[in-house]
Design a protein around this motif. Structure first.
Motif, short mmCIF file in Angstrom:
data_model
loop_
_atom_site.label_atom_id
_atom_site.label_comp_id
_atom_site.label_asym_id
_atom_site.label_seq_id
_atom_site.Cartn_x
_atom_site.Cartn_y
_atom_site.Cartn_z
N GLY A 91 -91.07 9.80 64.74
CA GLY A 91 -91.60 10.07 63.23
C GLY A 91 -92.97 10.58 63.32
N LEU A 92 -93.68 10.03 64.11
CA LEU A 92 -95.07 10.46 64.37
C LEU A 92 -95.10 11.87 64.66
N LEU A 93 -94.38 12.54 65.45
CA LEU A 93 -94.48 13.79 65.73
C LEU A 93 -94.09 14.86 64.84
N PHE A 94 -93.11 14.27 63.92
CA PHE A 94 -92.93 15.18 62.65
C PHE A 94 -94.06 15.22 61.54
N TRP A 95 -94.44 13.85 61.43
CA TRP A 95 -95.73 13.95 60.53
C TRP A 95 -96.93 14.62 60.99
N LEU A 96 -97.16 14.51 62.27
CA LEU A 96 -98.22 15.37 63.02
C LEU A 96 -98.06 16.93 62.79
N ALA A 97 -96.80 17.40 62.98
CA ALA A 97 -96.49 18.81 62.87
C ALA A 97 -96.95 19.32 61.33
N LEU A 98 -96.42 18.35 60.50
CA LEU A 98 -96.96 18.63 58.79
C LEU A 98 -98.50 18.59 58.80
N ALA A 99 -99.14 17.37 59.09
CA ALA A 99 -100.58 17.28 59.05
C ALA A 99 -101.36 18.37 59.56
N PHE A 100 -100.89 18.85 60.93
CA PHE A 100 -101.51 19.68 61.62
C PHE A 100 -101.34 21.28 61.05
N LEU A 101 -100.35 21.56 60.32
CA LEU A 101 -100.10 22.80 59.57
C LEU A 101 -101.42 22.74 58.43
N VAL A 102 -101.36 21.81 57.87
CA VAL A 102 -102.31 21.77 56.76
C VAL A 102 -103.72 21.83 57.22
N TYR A 103 -103.77 21.13 58.32
CA TYR A 103 -105.27 21.40 58.83
C TYR A 103 -105.48 22.79 59.33
N LEU A 104 -104.70 23.30 59.92
CA LEU A 104 -104.82 24.98 60.36
C LEU A 104 -104.92 25.71 59.04
N ILE A 105 -104.22 25.42 57.95
CA ILE A 105 -104.37 26.30 57.06
C ILE A 105 -105.80 26.16 56.50
N CYS A 106 -106.37 25.01 56.34
CA CYS A 106 -107.41 24.78 55.59
C CYS A 106 -108.70 25.41 56.57
N ARG A 107 -108.37 25.12 57.90
CA ARG A 107 -109.47 25.58 58.96
C ARG A 107 -109.34 27.26 58.72
N THR A 108 -108.50 27.86 58.57
CA THR A 108 -108.44 29.42 58.69
C THR A 108 -108.90 29.75 57.43
N ASN A 109 -109.05 28.94 56.41
CA ASN A 109 -109.48 29.43 55.33
C ASN A 109 -110.89 28.99 54.61
N GLU A 110 -111.45 28.36 55.78
CA GLU A 110 -112.82 27.70 55.86
C GLU A 110 -113.89 29.21 55.05
#
Length: 153
Positions: A91-110
């Motif tokens: 379950g942690l890995l599935f949540w990590l995929a979602l959290a990392f997706l949001v992180y990368l979207i925010c990082r690329t739109n800084e």
């Protein structure tokens, strides 16, 4: 489990914890620079969009670091119980995929914070979360196999 393999997993886990600590420290320094001392950001223009981006960035990064640390701690606990693939990590890995997706979207739109440009989705940000998702499914198969093997007499 073999002692040599267990040692290698432990070494990798300690390295992962060290990288998580470094990532968290760099994140704190970056956010202090971003919010506190940066005069290039005009907060009066598109304030809601900019604060939402920064909030999502901070929250997703914190959650990603927390999930990585929790994954490693669960792995240590599993190794003590002679289980290489603890089921709690799936379950942690599935949540990590979602959290990392949001992180990368925010990082690329800084750059939205500095310039008056539109929010964009770059296809590259989906690669790492997809790899994490793929790894999560493979991990689930391995955890199920270990659990079934332990039930076999």
């Amino acid at each position: 489990m073999k002692d040599k393999t267990t040692r290698k997993i432990c070494i990798c886990s300690y390295a992962a914890l060290a990288f998580c600590a470094i990532w968290f420290l760099l994140m704190v320094v970056h956010f202090v620079q971003l919010i506190g001392y940066n005069e290039d950001i005009d907060w009066s223009i598109n304030r809601l969009r900019k604060t939402s981006l920064v909030a999502a960035y901070i929250i997703s990064t914190t959650i990603s670091v927390f999930l990585c640390v929790k994954f490693v701690l669960n792995t240590f606990k599993g190794l003590r119980e002679n289980t290489a693939f603890p089921m709690k990590n799936v379950g942690l890995l599935f949540w990590l995929a979602l959290a990392f997706l949001v992180y990368l979207i925010c990082r690329t739109n800084e750059q939205v914070l500095y310039k008056e440009i539109l929010f964009q989705i770059v296809p590259d940000v989906f690669i790492v979360p997809f790899c994490i998702l793929f790894f999560a499914f493979m991990y689930k198969v391995a955890a199920d196999a270990v659990e079934e093997n332990n039930l076999t007499i």
